[in-house]
Scaffold this motif. Structure first.
Motif, PDB file in Angstrom:
ATOM      1  N   THR A   9       1.688  13.468   2.803  1.00 28.05           N
ATOM      2  CA  THR A   9       1.712  14.697   3.495  1.00 28.05           C
ATOM      3  C   THR A   9       0.233  15.377   4.025  1.00 28.05           C
ATOM      4  O   THR A   9       0.107  16.045   4.923  1.00 28.05           O
ATOM      5  N   THR A  10      -0.673  14.562   3.379  1.00 28.76           N
ATOM      6  CA  THR A  10      -2.282  14.981   3.718  1.00 28.76           C
ATOM      7  C   THR A  10      -3.046  13.608   3.654  1.00 28.76           C
ATOM      8  O   THR A  10      -2.435  12.562   3.002  1.00 28.76           O
ATOM      9  N   LEU A  11      -4.197  13.614   4.306  1.00 26.59           N
ATOM     10  CA  LEU A  11      -4.876  12.563   4.304  1.00 26.59           C
ATOM     11  C   LEU A  11      -5.429  12.030   2.831  1.00 26.59           C
ATOM     12  O   LEU A  11      -5.239  11.063   2.487  1.00 26.59           O
ATOM     13  N   ASN A  12      -5.675  13.153   2.081  1.00 28.95           N
ATOM     14  CA  ASN A  12      -5.943  12.917   0.865  1.00 28.95           C
ATOM     15  C   ASN A  12      -4.772  12.160   0.010  1.00 28.95           C
ATOM     16  O   ASN A  12      -5.156  11.136  -0.742  1.00 28.95           O
ATOM     17  N   ARG A  13      -3.648  12.566   0.118  1.00 29.13           N
ATOM     18  CA  ARG A  13      -2.366  11.899  -0.381  1.00 29.13           C
ATOM     19  C   ARG A  13      -2.246  10.837  -0.140  1.00 29.13           C
ATOM     20  O   ARG A  13      -1.673   9.875  -1.012  1.00 29.13           O
ATOM     21  N   ARG A  14      -2.671  10.355   1.175  1.00 32.25           N
ATOM     22  CA  ARG A  14      -2.308   8.766   1.665  1.00 32.25           C
ATOM     23  C   ARG A  14      -3.364   8.080   1.060  1.00 32.25           C
ATOM     24  O   ARG A  14      -2.920   6.871   1.073  1.00 32.25           O
ATOM     25  N   LEU A  15      -4.620   8.622   0.900  1.00 27.93           N
ATOM     26  CA  LEU A  15      -5.726   7.421   0.727  1.00 27.93           C
ATOM     27  C   LEU A  15      -5.908   7.593  -0.971  1.00 27.93           C
ATOM     28  O   LEU A  15      -6.342   6.528  -1.495  1.00 27.93           O
ATOM     29  N   CYS A  16      -5.344   8.708  -1.786  1.00 24.04           N
ATOM     30  CA  CYS A  16      -5.977   8.462  -3.159  1.00 24.04           C
ATOM     31  C   CYS A  16      -5.118   7.594  -4.014  1.00 24.04           C
ATOM     32  O   CYS A  16      -3.916   6.965  -3.483  1.00 24.04           O
ATOM     33  N   ASP A  65       4.558   3.707  -0.557  1.00 23.08           N
ATOM     34  CA  ASP A  65       3.655   2.435   0.098  1.00 23.08           C
ATOM     35  C   ASP A  65       2.538   3.295   0.931  1.00 23.08           C
ATOM     36  O   ASP A  65       2.405   3.146   2.262  1.00 23.08           O
ATOM     37  N   THR A  66       1.770   4.098   0.154  1.00 23.18           N
ATOM     38  CA  THR A  66       0.582   4.594   0.840  1.00 23.18           C
ATOM     39  C   THR A  66      -0.334   3.776   0.923  1.00 23.18           C
ATOM     40  O   THR A  66      -0.312   2.790   0.470  1.00 23.18           O
ATOM     41  N   PRO A  67      -1.352   4.027   1.791  1.00 24.10           N
ATOM     42  CA  PRO A  67      -2.509   3.180   2.115  1.00 24.10           C
ATOM     43  C   PRO A  67      -3.411   3.081   0.681  1.00 24.10           C
ATOM     44  O   PRO A  67      -3.613   1.899   0.146  1.00 24.10           O
ATOM     45  N   GLY A  68      -3.670   4.141  -0.120  1.00 22.92           N
ATOM     46  CA  GLY A  68      -4.293   3.811  -1.212  1.00 22.92           C
ATOM     47  C   GLY A  68      -3.490   3.237  -2.265  1.00 22.92           C
ATOM     48  O   GLY A  68      -3.954   2.244  -2.846  1.00 22.92           O
ATOM     49  N   GLN A  69      -2.273   3.341  -2.432  1.00 21.75           N
ATOM     50  CA  GLN A  69      -1.440   2.707  -3.530  1.00 21.75           C
ATOM     51  C   GLN A  69      -1.139   1.431  -3.263  1.00 21.75           C
ATOM     52  O   GLN A  69      -1.275   0.443  -3.972  1.00 21.75           O
ATOM     53  N   ARG A  70      -1.096   0.970  -1.885  1.00 16.04           N
ATOM     54  CA  ARG A  70      -0.707  -0.557  -1.167  1.00 16.04           C
ATOM     55  C   ARG A  70      -2.002  -1.185  -1.436  1.00 16.04           C
ATOM     56  O   ARG A  70      -1.876  -2.333  -1.997  1.00 16.04           O
ATOM     57  N   SER A  71      -3.248  -0.659  -1.560  1.00 12.64           N
ATOM     58  CA  SER A  71      -4.404  -1.274  -1.677  1.00 12.64           C
ATOM     59  C   SER A  71      -4.624  -1.444  -3.170  1.00 12.64           C
ATOM     60  O   SER A  71      -4.963  -2.755  -3.452  1.00 12.64           O
ATOM     61  N   MET A  72      -4.269  -0.542  -3.952  1.00 14.85           N
ATOM     62  CA  MET A  72      -4.371  -0.683  -5.635  1.00 14.85           C
ATOM     63  C   MET A  72      -3.378  -1.702  -5.866  1.00 14.85           C
ATOM     64  O   MET A  72      -3.609  -2.866  -6.908  1.00 14.85           O
ATOM     65  N   MET A  73      -2.129  -1.917  -5.199  1.00 14.15           N
ATOM     66  CA  MET A  73      -1.119  -2.943  -5.685  1.00 14.15           C
ATOM     67  C   MET A  73      -1.574  -4.240  -5.503  1.00 14.15           C
ATOM     68  O   MET A  73      -1.179  -5.294  -6.108  1.00 14.15           O
ATOM     69  N   VAL A  85       2.956  -5.992 -10.881  1.00 13.93           N
ATOM     70  CA  VAL A  85       3.061  -4.912 -11.744  1.00 13.93           C
ATOM     71  C   VAL A  85       4.243  -4.301 -11.477  1.00 13.93           C
ATOM     72  O   VAL A  85       5.004  -3.510 -12.232  1.00 13.93           O
ATOM     73  N   GLY A  86       4.881  -4.478 -10.064  1.00 18.20           N
ATOM     74  CA  GLY A  86       6.047  -3.832  -9.711  1.00 18.20           C
ATOM     75  C   GLY A  86       6.135  -3.858  -8.391  1.00 18.20           C
ATOM     76  O   GLY A  86       5.866  -5.026  -7.679  1.00 18.20           O
ATOM     77  N   PHE A  87       6.420  -2.794  -7.576  1.00 16.27           N
ATOM     78  CA  PHE A  87       6.690  -2.777  -6.246  1.00 16.27           C
ATOM     79  C   PHE A  87       6.226  -1.330  -5.321  1.00 16.27           C
ATOM     80  O   PHE A  87       6.177  -0.375  -6.229  1.00 16.27           O
ATOM     81  N   THR A  88       6.180  -1.664  -4.176  1.00 16.76           N
ATOM     82  CA  THR A  88       6.004  -0.238  -3.326  1.00 16.76           C
ATOM     83  C   THR A  88       7.243  -0.087  -2.316  1.00 16.76           C
ATOM     84  O   THR A  88       8.059  -1.013  -2.066  1.00 16.76           O
ATOM     85  N   TYR A  89       7.537   1.077  -1.901  1.00 19.71           N
ATOM     86  CA  TYR A  89       8.554   1.310  -0.998  1.00 19.71           C
ATOM     87  C   TYR A  89       8.155   2.499  -0.226  1.00 19.71           C
ATOM     88  O   TYR A  89       7.328   3.352  -0.525  1.00 19.71           O
ATOM     89  N   PRO A  90       8.899   2.667   1.169  1.00 16.57           N
ATOM     90  CA  PRO A  90       8.566   3.695   1.879  1.00 16.57           C
ATOM     91  C   PRO A  90       8.757   4.905   1.376  1.00 16.57           C
ATOM     92  O   PRO A  90       9.898   5.490   1.036  1.00 16.57           O
ATOM     93  N   ALA A  91       7.818   5.824   1.404  1.00 16.37           N
ATOM     94  CA  ALA A  91       8.023   7.342   0.810  1.00 16.37           C
ATOM     95  C   ALA A  91       9.198   8.051   1.679  1.00 16.37           C
ATOM     96  O   ALA A  91       9.412   7.736   2.847  1.00 16.37           O
ATOM     97  N   GLY A  92      10.159   8.544   0.903  1.00 14.04           N
ATOM     98  CA  GLY A  92      11.234   9.391   1.391  1.00 14.04           C
ATOM     99  C   GLY A  92      12.506   8.468   1.286  1.00 14.04           C
ATOM    100  O   GLY A  92      13.463   8.809   1.617  1.00 14.04           O
ATOM    101  N   ASP A  93      12.420   7.199   1.245  1.00  7.31           N
ATOM    102  CA  ASP A  93      13.574   6.096   1.352  1.00  7.31           C
ATOM    103  C   ASP A  93      13.930   5.926  -0.056  1.00  7.31           C
ATOM    104  O   ASP A  93      13.723   5.098  -0.739  1.00  7.31           O
ATOM    105  N   ALA A  94      14.860   6.752  -0.397  1.00 11.03           N
ATOM    106  CA  ALA A  94      15.421   6.682  -2.045  1.00 11.03           C
ATOM    107  C   ALA A  94      16.144   5.380  -1.942  1.00 11.03           C
ATOM    108  O   ALA A  94      16.322   4.736  -3.046  1.00 11.03           O
TER     109      ALA A  94
END
Length: 204
Positions: A127-134, A153-161, A167-176
């Motif tokens: 929802t914000t730049l900080n939330r996308r990057l952190c 699957d935010t840029p920050g979490q994608r980078s960390m993954m 350790v797990g997986f990422t998925y598009p935010a909002g896609d239950a």
């Protein structure tokens, strides 16, 4: 975030210090016991406040697509009006008995408490730049707790993954539905879940 600081202000790239915790936090004594009995899988999320715009609706929706042995545990202070709406959603989806609210805990107990679960949810919403990057501290808490990680699957979490494969997986935010599919792959394969948990701790 360091890269964005360089881009916006033209300064030398800051040294990045990850918000991690000491190994000794795994052994902090708590009065809580392992969540769920034999054959159950526990999903876990914590924050200061259980409130809106944190991805919890998609977690409850995903839960409704998983076996009845899977439970969702939320830790934090309740935003009462939001808690009522989330409870209504859980009732509507037939999972009201599988969503559990836990009391807040002191910071040094969070890693030890995470160990009582199986999959940690890192549901940052872009929802914000900080939330996308952190990358929030819960991500590192889950690793040190030795539990698998399901994250947006935010840029920050994608980078960390990319730094902690397995350790797990990422998925598009909002896609239950995507969240449910990723969780199902772990929930229905005990060996894969055990491997993800062990890998999380090894990376930590």
């Amino acid at each position: 975030i360091a890269d964005e600081v360089v881009r916006q202000y033209g300064v030398r790239r800051p040294t990045v210090v990850h918000n991690v915790f000491p190994l000794s936090d795994r052994s902090v004594t708590t009065t809580e016991e392992r969540r769920g009995g034999e054959g159950t899988v526990s999903l876990y999320w914590y924050s200061q406040v259980i409130g809106p715009r944190r991805g919890l609706e998609e977690a409850v929706t995903a839960l409704s697509q998983l076996p009845p042995t899977v439970h969702l545990h939320l830790r934090g202070n309740r935003d009462e009006s939001y808690a009522e709406s989330l409870a209504s959603l859980a009732t509507e989806l037939g999972v009201e008995n599988r969503v559990h609210v836990l009391a807040p805990a002191p910071p040094d107990a969070l890693v030890s408490l995470a160990r009582q679960h199986d999959i940690g949810l890192a549901l940052e919403q872009p929802t914000t730049l900080n939330r996308r990057l952190c990358v929030t501290n819960k991500f590192f808490t889950y690793l040190l707790g030795g539990i698998a990680v399901a994250g947006t699957d935010t840029p920050g979490q994608r980078s960390m993954m990319s730094l902690v494969p397995g350790v797990g997986f990422t998925y598009p935010a909002g896609d239950a539905n995507s969240l449910a599919r990723g969780l199902s792959a772990l929930v229905n394969d005990p060996a894969a879940l055990a491997a993800a948990k062990q890998t999380a701790y090894e990376h930590a």
